[in-house]
Design an enzyme around this catalytic site. Structure first.
Site, PDB file in Angstrom:
ATOM      1  N   HIS A 123      65.610  63.247  48.429  1.00 11.61           N
ATOM      2  CA  HIS A 123      65.876  62.464  47.218  1.00 11.61           C
ATOM      3  C   HIS A 123      66.731  63.232  46.207  1.00 11.61           C
ATOM      4  O   HIS A 123      67.233  62.628  45.249  1.00 11.61           O
ATOM      5  CB  HIS A 123      64.571  62.056  46.535  1.00 11.61           C
ATOM      6  CG  HIS A 123      63.740  61.091  47.315  1.00 11.61           C
ATOM      7  ND1 HIS A 123      64.245  59.909  47.833  1.00 11.61           N
ATOM      8  CD2 HIS A 123      62.423  61.132  47.674  1.00 11.61           C
ATOM      9  CE1 HIS A 123      63.277  59.268  48.472  1.00 11.61           C
ATOM     10  NE2 HIS A 123      62.176  59.991  48.399  1.00 11.61           N
ATOM     11  N   ASP A 160      61.968  59.177  57.221  1.00 12.24           N
ATOM     12  CA  ASP A 160      60.982  59.102  56.151  1.00 12.24           C
ATOM     13  C   ASP A 160      60.830  57.643  55.713  1.00 12.24           C
ATOM     14  O   ASP A 160      61.788  56.867  55.771  1.00 12.24           O
ATOM     15  CB  ASP A 160      61.457  59.950  54.969  1.00 12.24           C
ATOM     16  CG  ASP A 160      60.397  60.166  53.907  1.00 12.24           C
ATOM     17  OD1 ASP A 160      59.791  61.236  53.893  1.00 12.24           O
ATOM     18  OD2 ASP A 160      60.192  59.248  53.079  1.00 12.24           O
ATOM     19  N   HIS A 162      60.638  56.488  52.844  1.00 14.35           N
ATOM     20  CA  HIS A 162      61.478  56.252  51.671  1.00 14.35           C
ATOM     21  C   HIS A 162      62.936  56.539  52.020  1.00 14.35           C
ATOM     22  O   HIS A 162      63.238  57.499  52.729  1.00 14.35           O
ATOM     23  CB  HIS A 162      61.058  57.156  50.512  1.00 14.35           C
ATOM     24  CG  HIS A 162      59.619  57.037  50.140  1.00 14.35           C
ATOM     25  ND1 HIS A 162      58.662  57.928  50.590  1.00 14.35           N
ATOM     26  CD2 HIS A 162      58.980  56.136  49.363  1.00 14.35           C
ATOM     27  CE1 HIS A 162      57.481  57.574  50.096  1.00 14.35           C
ATOM     28  NE2 HIS A 162      57.645  56.488  49.360  1.00 14.35           N
ATOM     29  N   ASP A 247      55.489  59.807  56.395  1.00 15.18           N
ATOM     30  CA  ASP A 247      54.769  58.895  55.504  1.00 15.18           C
ATOM     31  C   ASP A 247      54.903  57.431  55.902  1.00 15.18           C
ATOM     32  O   ASP A 247      54.392  56.552  55.200  1.00 15.18           O
ATOM     33  CB  ASP A 247      55.195  59.096  54.044  1.00 15.18           C
ATOM     34  CG  ASP A 247      56.672  59.323  53.864  1.00 15.18           C
ATOM     35  OD1 ASP A 247      57.423  59.212  54.857  1.00 15.18           O
ATOM     36  OD2 ASP A 247      57.090  59.624  52.728  1.00 15.18           O
TER      37      ASP A 247
END
Length: 320
Positions: A123, A160, A162, A247
């Site tokens: 990120h 991931d 996200h 995740d």
């Protein structure tokens, strides 16, 4: 043999009562000790990245802010991203580990590496920390592969839950780093729509596969397999890097796409197949998310054991 990068120093990045905590790596290490993975790998520690290596990706002002915040005892960079006095040193070592793993993998045909680092990175933007991430480890690795090894086609695969908005943004107009992301949609951080495909020289070098919560595991796996095969054919990478977040596991408290631990073996095989097809197996994975301690530990073990087993199979086949 797989090269495994791990170091207790990564647990010195203290975040308090926070999902991205030192216990994540402690849980992974305990699992790998119980499954004897350390004995099946070449194990390396960490080294700090040279500032110039970080500056290939990040601005000087961003680097200065990370250093200054640590010197002043830490604090919050945004509502999600926390630093402690040791965080800048730990983040430099995560970035340095990324660079060292690339050097190792590109130094010997077919070698592969797994980097168990924190804080995570995907990120982090060029000039801003975000979403638990300080420096973008995988972007620094890709930039180093180009600058130090002369590569002009690097593929980053991000599974991931996200979207890796920082990685996408850094290379969006680049043209030499291809970015593939499969992620939950709509979800944090709000980027990663299918229409985001790159711009300028990078047009067509970004491929997003946004999937809705509730998708079946079989549909998830099929979607990734088909999209990644097509995108890899276009990229023809000289090196594959993986943002290995766990995740999307059904047990994850802040993510989840309903996956089970064994689904990460399938994802690992898909990425390994790409590396074997196009770049003699050269693959480096980097730990990103995963916040249920047991599910994370089991999933990392699954990822690593899949690579170990496939490496052994390849070695046995080559000796016949």
């Amino acid at each position: 043999m797989i090269d495994l990068y791990t170091d207790a120093v990564f647990e010195l990045h203290e975040t308090g009562h926070h999902p991205e905590c030192p216990a994540r790596l402690a849980s992974v290490r305990k699992q790998l000790e119980q499954s004897h993975r350390f004995e099946q790998c070449r194990v390396h520690g960490s080294v700090p990245a040279d500032p110039q290596t970080i500056l290939r990706v990040h601005s000087q002002s961003h680097l200065d802010r990370i250093e200054t915040t640590s010197r002043h005892g830490g604090g919050r960079l945004d509502p999600d991203t926390v630093m402690s006095p040791e965080s800048a040193n730990v983040a430099r070592r995560a970035a340095g580990t990324a660079v060292g793993a690339v050097d190792t993998v590109l130094g010997e045909s077919g070698r592969q590496a797994v980097c168990l680092v924190r804080p995570p990175g995907h990120h982090a933007l060029a000039d801003r920390a975000m979403g638990f991430c300080l420096f973008n480890n995988i972007a620094i690795a890709a930039a180093h592969a180009r600058a130090a090894h002369g590569l002009d086609r690097v593929l980053i695969v991000d599974w991931d839950v996200h979207h890796g908005n920082g990685t996408q943004d850094i290379f969006y107009e680049d043209g030499q780093v291809y970015f593939f992301s499969v992620h939950r949609w709509p979800f944090y951080p709000g980027t990663g729509d299918v229409g985001e495909t790159g711009a300028g020289a990078g047009l067509g070098t970004t491929c997003n596969l946004p999937l809705q919560f509730g998708i079946s595991r079989s549909d998830y796996r099929s979607a990734v397999a088909n999209a990644l095969e097509d995108f890899a054919r276009r990229a023809r990478p000289q090196l594959v890097l993986a943002s290995a977040g766990f995740d999307a596991h059904r047990a994850d408290p802040i993510g989840s796409l309903g996956l089970e631990t064994e689904d990460f073996a399938v994802l690992t095989e898909l990425v390994d197949d790409v590396a074997r097809t196009y770049c003699e197996g050269r693959l480096v994975s980097f730990l990103e998310g995963g916040y249920d301690l047991d599910a994370l530990a089991e999933s990392v073990d699954c990822h690593l054991s899949t690579l170990i087993d496939r490496d052994r199979e390849r070695a046995a086949s080559a000796s016949q």
